[in-house]
Design an enzyme around this catalytic site. Structure first.
Site, PDB file in Angstrom:
ATOM      1  N   ASP A 156       0.813  -1.220   0.000  1.00 42.60           N
ATOM      2  CA  ASP A 156       0.000   0.000   0.000  1.00 42.60           C
ATOM      3  C   ASP A 156       0.846   1.270   0.000  1.00 42.60           C
ATOM      4  OD1 ASP A 156      -2.528  -1.290   0.044  1.00 42.60           O
ATOM      5  OD2 ASP A 156      -2.259  -1.719   2.165  1.00 42.60           O
ATOM      6  N   GLU A 165     -10.044  -0.126  -5.058  1.00 48.42           N
ATOM      7  CA  GLU A 165     -11.152  -0.803  -4.392  1.00 48.42           C
ATOM      8  C   GLU A 165     -11.803   0.087  -3.349  1.00 48.42           C
ATOM      9  OE1 GLU A 165      -9.529  -4.201  -2.380  1.00 48.42           O
ATOM     10  OE2 GLU A 165      -8.325  -2.985  -1.008  1.00 48.42           O
ATOM     11  N   LEU A 186      -3.150 -11.327  -6.609  1.00 47.43           N
ATOM     12  CA  LEU A 186      -2.102 -11.475  -7.617  1.00 47.43           C
ATOM     13  C   LEU A 186      -1.071 -10.356  -7.527  1.00 47.43           C
ATOM     14  CD1 LEU A 186      -4.331 -12.435 -10.682  1.00 47.43           C
ATOM     15  CD2 LEU A 186      -2.872 -13.958  -9.340  1.00 47.43           C
ATOM     16  N   GLN A 187      -1.529  -9.141  -7.202  1.00 48.14           N
ATOM     17  CA  GLN A 187      -0.609  -8.000  -7.209  1.00 48.14           C
ATOM     18  C   GLN A 187       0.400  -8.030  -6.067  1.00 48.14           C
ATOM     19  OE1 GLN A 187      -3.396  -4.546  -6.722  1.00 48.14           O
ATOM     20  NE2 GLN A 187      -4.706  -6.197  -6.046  1.00 48.14           N
ATOM     21  N   ARG A 188       0.172  -8.841  -5.066  1.00 42.52           N
ATOM     22  CA  ARG A 188       1.127  -8.918  -3.965  1.00 42.52           C
ATOM     23  C   ARG A 188       1.875 -10.248  -3.926  1.00 42.52           C
ATOM     24  NH1 ARG A 188      -3.379  -9.336   0.880  1.00 42.52           N
ATOM     25  NH2 ARG A 188      -3.434 -11.598   1.081  1.00 42.52           N
ATOM     26  N   GLY A 244      -6.316  -0.938  -2.410  1.00 43.16           N
ATOM     27  CA  GLY A 244      -6.087   0.395  -1.866  1.00 43.16           C
ATOM     28  C   GLY A 244      -7.325   0.890  -1.152  1.00 43.16           C
ATOM     29  N   ARG A 245      -7.271   0.939   0.177  1.00 40.29           N
ATOM     30  CA  ARG A 245      -8.442   1.312   0.972  1.00 40.29           C
ATOM     31  C   ARG A 245      -8.598   2.825   1.061  1.00 40.29           C
ATOM     32  NH1 ARG A 245     -11.425  -1.489   4.513  1.00 40.29           N
ATOM     33  NH2 ARG A 245     -10.000  -3.235   4.241  1.00 40.29           N
TER      34      ARG A 245
END
Length: 410
Positions: free
Chosen positions: A143, A246, A301-303, A190-191
């Protein structure tokens, strides 16, 4: 250091979090530390006296190199929230009981905002009760929202994966020369901070037109303006690709994904579990425009994409782990290792130790000056910041056509 040490991993894994464990181990062994223990499933596992001896896996260079190429949290992660100190002293005493049992002099914890809060509370308890044990935070979060540090290990690799995947999605979406374009909305983690979605801006280049819009949580999401943007793009382009965090939310604070499902579950820290933003927006686009709309959610997948990790990121993750041990050797505690950019051409980055109280529970957003005036894009300031972080590759060790990973015994 005369005693042993322990290292743990917490929160969402990254493609390079294991490099920090390798860095801790390598530095500790150079200093002559006898035992380097790993917490199995973070502080939650430590409270159950669940440890492993890292010598079993990392005593030779092959193990360390394989660990650098292994995704997720090799030691096992957790989302366990330490309770407030007052009224829960027995929980903290148990931590020190196990540290004394295993002659552990220093605890290293790799994680993000909530993990740094654990380091802060443990070091505060030690100071208040005249405990000699030390606690050092090792930054980790895709993040990229920890303050003070220039950037966080894990972010560069996630950004590399996001930009690469979006280039591939754009090529796919542009391949159909139909009269009505396909609108592809890509949902990225991304919160409250949009650093990951901002990486979509890196997809644009000589061989790629780039995404058509980027929506971050830092800017209130206006549904009417979004639909107007999509209608305009649909009327002028044969392919539309949009990146959306997100955690984008309306001006009244409601997450867009809550418009489809208001009863979102929460985790141990009280965070709503966000998903479905792209799917919801696609349903609206299809209903209001008649255009074909497709949702793509990168999710974990991105992490987890160590096969596409940034070599810069891997090296810096190793460095913060290594330098955390050096800080502890100097007697420091209640600190987190930060990355400090000190050169741009060529890119250079050093480390220092910073007071954990200025870091724990503080989120750093994408700077407003890097967001375009219309609120749905990033300017060159962001690219100058992020581009060096995705440079370089470390090839996996392929066995029978697939990457080989280092796996902890149960």
């Amino acid at each position: 250091m005369k005693g042993n040490i322990v290292v743990g991993q917490s929160g969402g894994p990254t493609a390079v979090i294991n490099s920090s464990v390798a860095g801790v181990y390598a530095a500790a062994k150079k200093l002559g530390v006898k035992k380097v223990y790993g917490m199995v499933h973070g502080i939650q596992g430590f409270l159950q006296d669940n440890l492993c001896d890292l010598d079993e896996y990392l005593s030779d260079e092959t193990g360390i190199e394989l660990l650098k190429r292994t995704p997720s949290a090799f030691l096992g992660s957790c989302r366990f929230k330490m309770p407030k100190i007052e009224g829960h002293e027995e929980v903290y005493e148990k931590v020190f009981e196990f540290m004394e049992k295993h002659d552990i002099e220093c605890l290293f914890y790799t994680g993000g905002n909530d993990s740094m809060d654990t380091v802060k509370m443990l070091s505060d308890y030690a100071a208040a009760h005249n405990k000699s044990q030390r606690f050092i935070g090792v930054p980790k979060t895709i993040d990229n929202d920890l303050p003070i540090t220039d950037h966080c290990p894990g972010y560069g690799s996630a950004a590399k994966y996001i930009a690469t995947s979006l280039k591939e999605i754009i090529r796919d979406n542009e391949s159909f020369g139909v009269e009505k374009p396909t609108v592809c909305i890509v949902e990225i983690m991304g919160r409250h901070a949009g650093w990951l979605t901002a990486a979509a801006a890196l997809a644009k280049g000589e061989d790629c037109s780039g995404v058509d819009a980027i929506y971050l949580p830092e800017v209130a999401f206006d549904m009417d303006k979004f639909m107007d943007k999509v209608k305009h793009l649909g009327a002028t382009k044969s392919s539309v690709v949009i990146a959306v965090s997100e955690g984008v939310a309306l001006a009244d604070g409601r997450f867009v994904c809550e418009l489809a499902d208001a009863d979102k579950a929460v985790d141990a820290f009280g965070h709503k579990q966000l998903s479905g933003t792209a799917a919801y927006l696609c349903s609206l686009v299809a209903a209001e425009t008649g255009l074909k709309a497709r949702a793509v959610e990168f999710s974990t997948l991105q992490r987890a994409a160590t096969h596409l990790a940034s070599l810069t990121d891997i090296n810096e993750a190793f460095q913060v782990g290594h330098d955390a041990v050096l800080a502890a050797e100097e007697g420091k505690t209640g600190m987190m290792i930060t990355l400090n950019r000190n050169g741009e051409d060529p890119y250079q980055c050093g480390t220092s130790a910073y007071d954990i109280h200025a870091i724990a529970n503080v989120e750093r957003p994408v700077p407003a000056e890097w967001i375009t005036e219309d609120g749905c894009g990033l300017n060159e300031g962001y690219e100058r910041y992020a581009r060096p972080l995705i440079i370089g590759e470390l090839q996996p060790l392929f066995i029978n056509g697939l990457p080989r990973h280092l796996v902890r015994k149960k």
